[in-house]
Every structure is written in structure tokens, then in C-alpha cells.
Scaffold this motif. Structure first.
Motif, PDB file in Angstrom:
ATOM      1  N   LEU A  38       0.786  -1.279   0.068  1.00 26.32           N
ATOM      2  CA  LEU A  38      -0.052  -0.061   0.022  1.00 26.32           C
ATOM      3  C   LEU A  38       0.827   1.212   0.131  1.00 26.32           C
ATOM      4  O   LEU A  38       0.561   2.180  -0.661  1.00 26.32           O
ATOM      5  CB  LEU A  38      -0.959  -0.058   1.166  1.00 26.32           C
ATOM      6  CG  LEU A  38      -1.746   1.297   1.379  1.00 26.32           C
ATOM      7  CD1 LEU A  38      -2.614   1.598   0.216  1.00 26.32           C
ATOM      8  CD2 LEU A  38      -2.533   1.288   2.604  1.00 26.32           C
ATOM      9  N   ALA A  42       1.037   3.945  -2.882  1.00 27.90           N
ATOM     10  CA  ALA A  42       0.598   5.463  -2.871  1.00 27.90           C
ATOM     11  C   ALA A  42       1.935   6.357  -3.044  1.00 27.90           C
ATOM     12  O   ALA A  42       1.541   7.371  -3.751  1.00 27.90           O
ATOM     13  CB  ALA A  42       0.399   5.679  -1.349  1.00 27.90           C
ATOM     14  N   MET A  55      -2.165   9.361   5.960  1.00 30.66           N
ATOM     15  CA  MET A  55      -3.424   8.810   5.346  1.00 30.66           C
ATOM     16  C   MET A  55      -3.491   7.478   6.208  1.00 30.66           C
ATOM     17  O   MET A  55      -4.824   7.385   6.594  1.00 30.66           O
ATOM     18  CB  MET A  55      -3.182   8.745   3.813  1.00 30.66           C
ATOM     19  CG  MET A  55      -4.447   7.837   3.261  1.00 30.66           C
ATOM     20  SD  MET A  55      -4.064   7.071   1.517  1.00 30.66           S
ATOM     21  CE  MET A  55      -3.176   5.897   2.148  1.00 30.66           C
ATOM     22  N   THR A  56      -2.859   6.593   6.323  1.00 33.98           N
ATOM     23  CA  THR A  56      -3.059   5.386   6.797  1.00 33.98           C
ATOM     24  C   THR A  56      -3.425   5.367   8.416  1.00 33.98           C
ATOM     25  O   THR A  56      -4.232   4.607   8.904  1.00 33.98           O
ATOM     26  CB  THR A  56      -1.946   4.405   6.773  1.00 33.98           C
ATOM     27  OG1 THR A  56      -0.474   4.847   7.248  1.00 33.98           O
ATOM     28  CG2 THR A  56      -1.741   4.004   5.330  1.00 33.98           C
ATOM     29  N   ASN A  59      -6.809   7.285   8.511  1.00 37.21           N
ATOM     30  CA  ASN A  59      -8.185   6.461   7.892  1.00 37.21           C
ATOM     31  C   ASN A  59      -7.628   4.948   7.868  1.00 37.21           C
ATOM     32  O   ASN A  59      -7.073   4.618   7.125  1.00 37.21           O
ATOM     33  CB  ASN A  59      -8.402   6.845   6.354  1.00 37.21           C
ATOM     34  CG  ASN A  59      -9.359   5.841   5.726  1.00 37.21           C
ATOM     35  OD1 ASN A  59     -10.428   5.524   6.284  1.00 37.21           O
ATOM     36  ND2 ASN A  59      -9.081   5.579   4.642  1.00 37.21           N
ATOM     37  N   SER A  64     -10.247   0.255   2.358  1.00 35.00           N
ATOM     38  CA  SER A  64     -10.640   1.503   1.710  1.00 35.00           C
ATOM     39  C   SER A  64      -9.387   2.555   1.260  1.00 35.00           C
ATOM     40  O   SER A  64      -9.452   3.216   0.354  1.00 35.00           O
ATOM     41  CB  SER A  64     -11.409   2.330   2.576  1.00 35.00           C
ATOM     42  OG  SER A  64     -10.875   2.972   3.794  1.00 35.00           O
ATOM     43  N   GLU A  65      -8.331   2.205   1.952  1.00 33.52           N
ATOM     44  CA  GLU A  65      -7.208   2.902   1.442  1.00 33.52           C
ATOM     45  C   GLU A  65      -6.727   2.507   0.109  1.00 33.52           C
ATOM     46  O   GLU A  65      -6.185   3.234  -0.550  1.00 33.52           O
ATOM     47  CB  GLU A  65      -6.046   2.767   2.614  1.00 33.52           C
ATOM     48  CG  GLU A  65      -6.307   3.531   3.731  1.00 33.52           C
ATOM     49  CD  GLU A  65      -5.669   3.109   4.956  1.00 33.52           C
ATOM     50  OE1 GLU A  65      -4.647   2.161   4.894  1.00 33.52           O
ATOM     51  OE2 GLU A  65      -5.781   3.461   6.262  1.00 33.52           O
ATOM     52  N   ILE A  69      -6.207   4.655  -3.201  1.00 31.97           N
ATOM     53  CA  ILE A  69      -5.029   4.748  -3.973  1.00 31.97           C
ATOM     54  C   ILE A  69      -5.178   4.295  -5.388  1.00 31.97           C
ATOM     55  O   ILE A  69      -4.845   4.971  -6.432  1.00 31.97           O
ATOM     56  CB  ILE A  69      -3.900   3.956  -3.302  1.00 31.97           C
ATOM     57  CG1 ILE A  69      -3.480   4.508  -2.094  1.00 31.97           C
ATOM     58  CG2 ILE A  69      -2.874   3.749  -4.312  1.00 31.97           C
ATOM     59  CD1 ILE A  69      -2.977   6.057  -2.037  1.00 31.97           C
ATOM     60  N   TRP A  72      -6.882   7.469  -7.178  1.00 28.04           N
ATOM     61  CA  TRP A  72      -6.012   8.635  -7.032  1.00 28.04           C
ATOM     62  C   TRP A  72      -5.569   9.073  -8.400  1.00 28.04           C
ATOM     63  O   TRP A  72      -4.690   8.415  -9.138  1.00 28.04           O
ATOM     64  CB  TRP A  72      -5.100   8.542  -6.225  1.00 28.04           C
ATOM     65  CG  TRP A  72      -4.116   9.624  -5.418  1.00 28.04           C
ATOM     66  CD1 TRP A  72      -3.223  10.186  -6.212  1.00 28.04           C
ATOM     67  CD2 TRP A  72      -4.567  10.289  -4.321  1.00 28.04           C
ATOM     68  NE1 TRP A  72      -2.979  11.576  -5.368  1.00 28.04           N
ATOM     69  CE2 TRP A  72      -3.946  11.602  -4.268  1.00 28.04           C
ATOM     70  CE3 TRP A  72      -5.782  10.123  -3.293  1.00 28.04           C
ATOM     71  CZ2 TRP A  72      -4.318  12.597  -3.363  1.00 28.04           C
ATOM     72  CZ3 TRP A  72      -6.079  11.051  -2.399  1.00 28.04           C
ATOM     73  CH2 TRP A  72      -5.263  12.365  -2.328  1.00 28.04           C
ATOM     74  N   THR A  85     -14.861   4.962  -0.711  1.00 29.59           N
ATOM     75  CA  THR A  85     -14.079   4.747   0.751  1.00 29.59           C
ATOM     76  C   THR A  85     -15.442   4.493   1.647  1.00 29.59           C
ATOM     77  O   THR A  85     -15.326   3.534   2.641  1.00 29.59           O
ATOM     78  CB  THR A  85     -13.717   5.940   1.416  1.00 29.59           C
ATOM     79  OG1 THR A  85     -12.378   6.134   0.490  1.00 29.59           O
ATOM     80  CG2 THR A  85     -13.078   5.621   2.954  1.00 29.59           C
ATOM     81  N   ASN A  89     -15.997   0.709   3.399  1.00 24.45           N
ATOM     82  CA  ASN A  89     -16.031   0.740   4.763  1.00 24.45           C
ATOM     83  C   ASN A  89     -17.437   0.425   5.558  1.00 24.45           C
ATOM     84  O   ASN A  89     -17.540   0.418   6.715  1.00 24.45           O
ATOM     85  CB  ASN A  89     -15.283   1.886   5.535  1.00 24.45           C
ATOM     86  CG  ASN A  89     -13.952   2.202   5.420  1.00 24.45           C
ATOM     87  OD1 ASN A  89     -13.259   1.182   5.081  1.00 24.45           O
ATOM     88  ND2 ASN A  89     -13.517   3.509   5.601  1.00 24.45           N
ATOM     89  N   THR A 162       3.526   1.007   6.306  1.00 22.95           N
ATOM     90  CA  THR A 162       2.919   1.842   5.189  1.00 22.95           C
ATOM     91  C   THR A 162       3.856   2.908   4.736  1.00 22.95           C
ATOM     92  O   THR A 162       4.357   3.149   3.897  1.00 22.95           O
ATOM     93  CB  THR A 162       1.623   2.142   5.146  1.00 22.95           C
ATOM     94  OG1 THR A 162       1.518   3.001   6.359  1.00 22.95           O
ATOM     95  CG2 THR A 162       0.640   0.981   5.471  1.00 22.95           C
TER      96      THR A 162
END
Length: 243
Positions: A38, A42, A55-56, A59, A64-65, A69, A72, A85, A89, A162
Motif C-alpha cells: 500500500l 501510494a 493517510m493510513t 483513515n 478503503s485505503e 489509491i 487517485w 471509501t 468501509n 505503510t
């Protein structure tokens, strides 16, 4: 409360914290490659080494991450990312509902932080441990220190690695070539094994899997997540005899 009673409670709290950390340790090993992937993805999408752990950490929900991404762009489509997201979630609504009865004895100022660090892995560990304690006649069934021990080390592990992935991302190239993306399914298979109660109780899992897979194949977007969750919940309700 006497000094001896305070000392006993402190020892009990530390024992439960340690137990949660140790139970979570095998999951941490499996989640490291997942976190690195991840973070690397990113970074390759333009996030800085500081923005990735930010971010991690804010959230705290891996699925959802990854979805965010994947979507993005520069500039990012904020509304689309927020909507996806929320969809990914949405399973947390069901997870929180299952956990809520076990938290009724706690004040809200403790409950909200516990829910913030609730992800699939910490939720599964907390629920499984509560069931074991309940079977042993222990009250309350939900051990807050145990859950905190598991959740805190998981959170720190996730944010840290991450971030490491964000630093190493530009040097790794195509992270999928290393097979790291198998870490996520592997972790879930282990968690499911720990919650297995036989074929009779696996109906909702099977229905959720089939509906989610079909939705993924034929419906664009992240609708397969709520579709699978709702289908599994509906099947469980039907089996309960309350329908």
C-alpha cells in the motif's frame, strides 16, 4: 479498594495487554507485506513519505485505503474517493453492531477510541476472545486491555510499514511482481479458520462470498463489498428463524 486489590488489577491489566499483543503477533507478520504494498503504491501515485502514514493513520482501514489509491489522480476526484471509501468501509457498520453489545459496560469516552482502531483483524480477535471468555464464565466477556493490546500494536505496525513502503516505493517498481498482494487474503483465511464452527454455520459466509464475487464481476465500482455484506446478513437473519 485496598493496595493489594489495586496491585492485582494492575497485574491483571498488564497480563491481558500482553495476551492481546501475543495473539496479534502472527497477524503482524502477515500484514507487513500488505502494508509495504500500500505504501509503495501510494508513493508511486505521488504521495510524499509524510502523507502516506498520515493517510493510513487517520483513515485506519486497509481496504478503503487501497481503493482510494487505485482511484487517485492528480488532481484527485475527492467526491468519488469519499463515496468509494464509504462503500468499502460500510462493513464496519455490521462489525460495530456485532461488537456494541460487548461494550455496553464501558463509558463512551472509552468506546469511541476502541471503535476507531476496529479493523477486520482486531474485530475478529476481540469477538473470538470474548466468546472464549464467555464460555469460561468470565465477566465481562469483552476484555478491554486484551483488545487494546492487539489494536495498538496492529495500528503502529500498519502506520509504520505503510510509511516504510512510501519511502521504498519508487525503488521497488511493480510491487505485484513480488507476490506481496497475497498477504491480505492469507491473513483473512487465518482469521476465518479461527472463527470456523462447521459447515452448518458457514451459510452466511458462502452467500456473502458468492454474491460479492458475482457483483464484482458484473457491477462496476466497489458495490461488491456492501452487496456481499448485506447478503450474508440477510441469510443469517433468515437462518435465525426470526424472518
Amino acid at each position: 479498594m485496598s493496595i493489594s486489590q489495586v496491585s492485582f488489577e494492575e497485574k491483571k491489566t498488564w497480563f491481558e495487554l500482553k495476551r492481546g499483543i501475543l495473539d496479534c503477533a502472527p497477524i503482524l507478520i502477515g500484514i507487513v507485506p500488505f502494508a509495504l504494498v500500500l505504501g509503495a503504491q501510494a508513493a508511486q501515485k505521488g504521495l510524499s513519505p509524510l502523507e502516506v502514514p498520515l493517510m493510513t493513520g487517520l483513515n485506519f482501514a486497509g481496504g478503503s485505503e487501497f481503493a482510494a489509491i487505485e482511484l487517485w489522480t492528480s488532481p484527485p476526484h475527492i467526491a468519488l474517493i469519499v463515496a468509494v471509501t464509504f462503500l468499502v468501509n460500510s462493513r464496519h457498520l455490521l462489525m460495530g453492531g456485532a461488537l456494541a453489545p460487548l461494550l455496553r459496560h464501558l463509558p463512551k469516552w472509552q468506546v469511541y477510541p476502541l471503535l476507531f482502531v476496529m479493523v477486520d483483524e482486531t474485530w475478529a480477535l476481540g469477538i473470538a476472545d470474548a466468546k472464549r471468555r464467555e464460555a469460561q464464565g468470565l465477566q465481562p466477556a469483552f476484555s478491554t486491555p486484551y483488545y487494546v493490546g492487539a489494536a495498538i500494536v496492529f495500528y503502529l505496525n500498519w502506520v509504520t510499514f505503510t510509511g516504510v513502503g512510501g519511502v521504498l516505493g519508487p525503488m521497488l517498481g511493480d510491487v505485484h511482481a513480488y507476490g506481496f498482494d497475497m498477504a491480505f487474503p492469507a491473513v483473512f483465511l487465518v482469521l476465518m479458520k479461527g472463527m470456523w464452527k462447521g459447515l452448518g454455520a458457514a451459510g452466511p459466509w458462502a452467500v456473502s462470498l458468492v454474491v460479492g464475487a458475482l457483483t464484482y464481476l458484473f457491477v462496476p465500482g466497489a458495490w461488491y463489498v456492501p452487496a456481499g455484506a448485506v447478503a450474508g446478513m440477510a441469510w443469517a437473519y433468515f437462518l435465525s428463524g426470526d424472518a
